[in-house]
Scaffold this motif. Structure first.
Motif, PDB file in Angstrom:
ATOM      1  N   GLU A 231      12.340  -0.840  12.635  1.00  0.00           N
ATOM      2  CA  GLU A 231      11.288  -0.135  13.501  1.00  0.00           C
ATOM      3  C   GLU A 231      11.889   0.788  14.502  1.00  0.00           C
ATOM      4  OE1 GLU A 231       9.002  -3.792  14.516  1.00  0.00           O
ATOM      5  OE2 GLU A 231       7.060  -2.335  13.953  1.00  0.00           O
TER       6      GLU A 231
ATOM      7  N   ASP B 138      10.156  -0.713   9.139  1.00  0.00           N
ATOM      8  CA  ASP B 138       9.301  -1.767   8.865  1.00  0.00           C
ATOM      9  C   ASP B 138      10.124  -2.923   9.601  1.00  0.00           C
ATOM     10  OD1 ASP B 138       6.964  -2.868   6.325  1.00  0.00           O
ATOM     11  OD2 ASP B 138       8.403  -4.365   7.410  1.00  0.00           O
ATOM     12  N   ASN B 139       9.227  -3.827  10.014  1.00  0.00           N
ATOM     13  CA  ASN B 139       9.943  -5.120  10.660  1.00  0.00           C
ATOM     14  C   ASN B 139      10.241  -6.160   9.979  1.00  0.00           C
ATOM     15  OD1 ASN B 139       7.548  -6.105  10.219  1.00  0.00           O
ATOM     16  ND2 ASN B 139       6.865  -6.446  12.590  1.00  0.00           N
TER      17      ASN B 139
ATOM     18  N   LYS C 164      12.918  -6.527   3.730  1.00  0.00           N
ATOM     19  CA  LYS C 164      12.476  -5.421   3.323  1.00  0.00           C
ATOM     20  C   LYS C 164      13.520  -4.285   3.571  1.00  0.00           C
ATOM     21  CE  LYS C 164       7.536  -5.806   2.801  1.00  0.00           C
ATOM     22  NZ  LYS C 164       6.201  -5.519   3.016  1.00  0.00           N
TER      23      LYS C 164
ATOM     24  N   LYS D  80       2.084   0.103  20.353  1.00  0.00           N
ATOM     25  CA  LYS D  80       3.471  -0.427  20.701  1.00  0.00           C
ATOM     26  C   LYS D  80       4.596   0.692  20.490  1.00  0.00           C
ATOM     27  CE  LYS D  80       5.401  -2.830  16.588  1.00  0.00           C
ATOM     28  NZ  LYS D  80       5.726  -3.734  15.752  1.00  0.00           N
TER      29      LYS D  80
ATOM     30  N   LYS E 164       0.956  -1.173  -0.121  1.00  0.00           N
ATOM     31  CA  LYS E 164       0.169   0.124   0.048  1.00  0.00           C
ATOM     32  C   LYS E 164       0.920   1.156  -0.022  1.00  0.00           C
ATOM     33  CE  LYS E 164      -2.070  -1.504   3.766  1.00  0.00           C
ATOM     34  NZ  LYS E 164      -2.072  -3.327   3.731  1.00  0.00           N
TER      35      LYS E 164
ATOM     36  N   ASN F 278      -3.689  -0.873   8.324  1.00  0.00           N
ATOM     37  CA  ASN F 278      -4.573  -2.043   8.901  1.00  0.00           C
ATOM     38  C   ASN F 278      -4.325  -2.533  10.119  1.00  0.00           C
ATOM     39  OD1 ASN F 278      -2.401  -2.378   7.091  1.00  0.00           O
ATOM     40  ND2 ASN F 278      -2.878  -4.591   6.626  1.00  0.00           N
TER      41      ASN F 278
END
Ligand code: TMP
Length: 410
Positions: free
Chosen positions: A364, A344-345, A349, A389, A324, A381
């Protein structure tokens, strides 16, 4: 890299359309263009600086006025999209809760033979095998993921789903007996030959086999403006009416339609060969609905661009290098000077670029290390989970920006 798609893959509308200028009675049968997101890179084409990119293709939605299936105007070669697939089904708390709900709703029990089509890295099947005691087998075209699944004890045939690959999975891993349950989560929308796909499923079903097809529900996409879930991997956007038309030529019937709130709202079409008393309550989608959707999408993109311009002097990052996020970056024309990085975790990536841009993806932890003023949540989402968190980031003054359905800062 891609071919043009000009007829409906659920009902065949437009299949016999003659070339322009020829006076065939079917010459008017054409899918209707309803949304244009420009020329975009492949949404999961995460590459490091020196790796070759797969390229760009038009991202345009077409509508079938006959069965209401919305579908892209092009088909990117599946070998390009899936042979080394980086999308790994998340095992986040949100997804685990969904899997639990799905198991309960489908009544999956100890000893059931379960075949999963598009089994990814075997995450869902592991739960069915280890926690419920099912006999499981998967089929997935991403060889890298099929290998990961096999190593962790989930027998997986690394191939595109077809009658033959399913038969191999059944013969070698389900004792040659037809499955009790066939699950295809978020697979249907990736399939070009949808009628062949559903026919092949029909052929591997016994009289009592339950088929569960999970798809993002097109009405949610339209109501909640989830245009960022439109990308080259998702060839079709299923309505219940289109699904009815699709299965009508097989011996399968819709037995039930289950709604779940994961990924912004999905439906599970439950099919079987048994007679069904289910009746649809879906209001038929029209081309006017799509045109209205298109206007609202362009507004949403304009709002994020405008918000970024207004806050240009602040430090802005992204959170969640979801597919997305690729749609947003390219539809809005964002580059590194607008969005410094995306957290990103997913290890696969990290230290790659957001496709089509020079924006790096980082771990992250960068959020707390760098303390940007704003983090735009492209994994909306998982908004509740991610915001909860990262309370420490918010405590230090950082803010999340959720771009949909209406831009909000929190
Ligand atoms: P998806 O919506 O396509 O699953 O993508 C969500 C992305 O967000 C995926 O790349 C993983 C990432 N993510 C995080 O970085 N942290 C999280 O806590 C969660 C739930 C997802």
């Amino acid at each position: 890299m891609y071919t043009l798609h000009n007829h409906c893959r659920a009902c065949g509308y437009g299949e016999n359309t003659a070339p322009d200028g020829c006076k065939s009675e079917k010459a008017h049968e054409k899918l209707i263009p309803v949304l244009d997101l420009g020329i975009q890179p492949l949404a999961n084409d995460f590459k490091s600086d020196r790796e070759e990119r797969e390229g760009f293709a038009p991202l345009k939605m077409m509508f079938c006025p006959n069965c209401t299936l919305a579908q892209l105007s092009v088909v990117v070669k599946p070998e390009i999209l899936y042979s080394n697939y980086s999308y790994i089904t998340s095992m986040s708390r949100t997804m685990l809760r969904h899997f639990g709900q799905l198991v309960a709703a489908l009544g999956i029990k100890n000893g059931d033979r379960v075949l999963e089509i598009g089994s990814n890295d075997g995450g869902f099947l592991s739960i069915l095998k280890d926690e419920i005691g099912c006999q499981v087998a998967g089929v997935d075209p991403a060889i890298n993921l099929a290998r990961i699944a096999t190593v962790k004890g989930i027998p997986t045939v690394g191939a595109m789903f077809s009658f033959d690959s399913a038969r191999n999975a059944i013969s070698f891993h389900l004792g040659g007996l037809l499955p009790d349950i066939i699950i295809a989560r978020h697979v249907c929308c990736h399939i070009d030959n949808l009628r062949g796909f559903i026919n092949d499923i029909d052929r591997i079903c016994g009289d009592n086999t339950i088929v569960a097809i999970e798809v993002p529900y097109v009405k949610h996409l339209m109501d909640k403006l989830y245009f960022d879930t439109i990308y080259h991997e998702h060839l079709s956007y299923m309505s219940t009416y289109a699904m009815e038309m699709l299965v009508s030529k097989t011996s399968l019937r819709i037995k039930d339609v289950l709604h779940f709130d994961v990924h912004g709202g999905v439906v599970v079409y439950v099919l079987s060969k048994q007679p069904s008393s289910w009746v649809s309550d879906e209001k038929r989608i029209t081309v006017e609905d799509w045109n209205d959707f298109s206007f609202r999408c362009h507004d949403a993109m304009g709002n994020l661009v405008q918000w970024q311009r207004t806050n240009d002097s602040k430090s802005i990052v992204g959170y969640g290098a979801s597919a997305k996020s690729t749609v947003w970056m390219n539809a809005c024309g964002f580059r590194r000077k607008h969005i410094k990085f995306i957290c990103d975790n997913t290890p696969q990536k990290q230290w790659k670029c957001s496709p089509g841009t020079d924006i790096p993806i980082v771990d992250e932890g960068a959020l707390l290390r760098e303390l940007p003023d704003y983090a735009v949540l492209f994994a909306w989402n998982y908004a509740d989970e991610i915001i909860a968190k990262n309370q420490a980031y918010r405590d230090k003054g950082g803010k999340f920006v959720v771009p949909l359905p209406e831009l909000r800062v929190c």
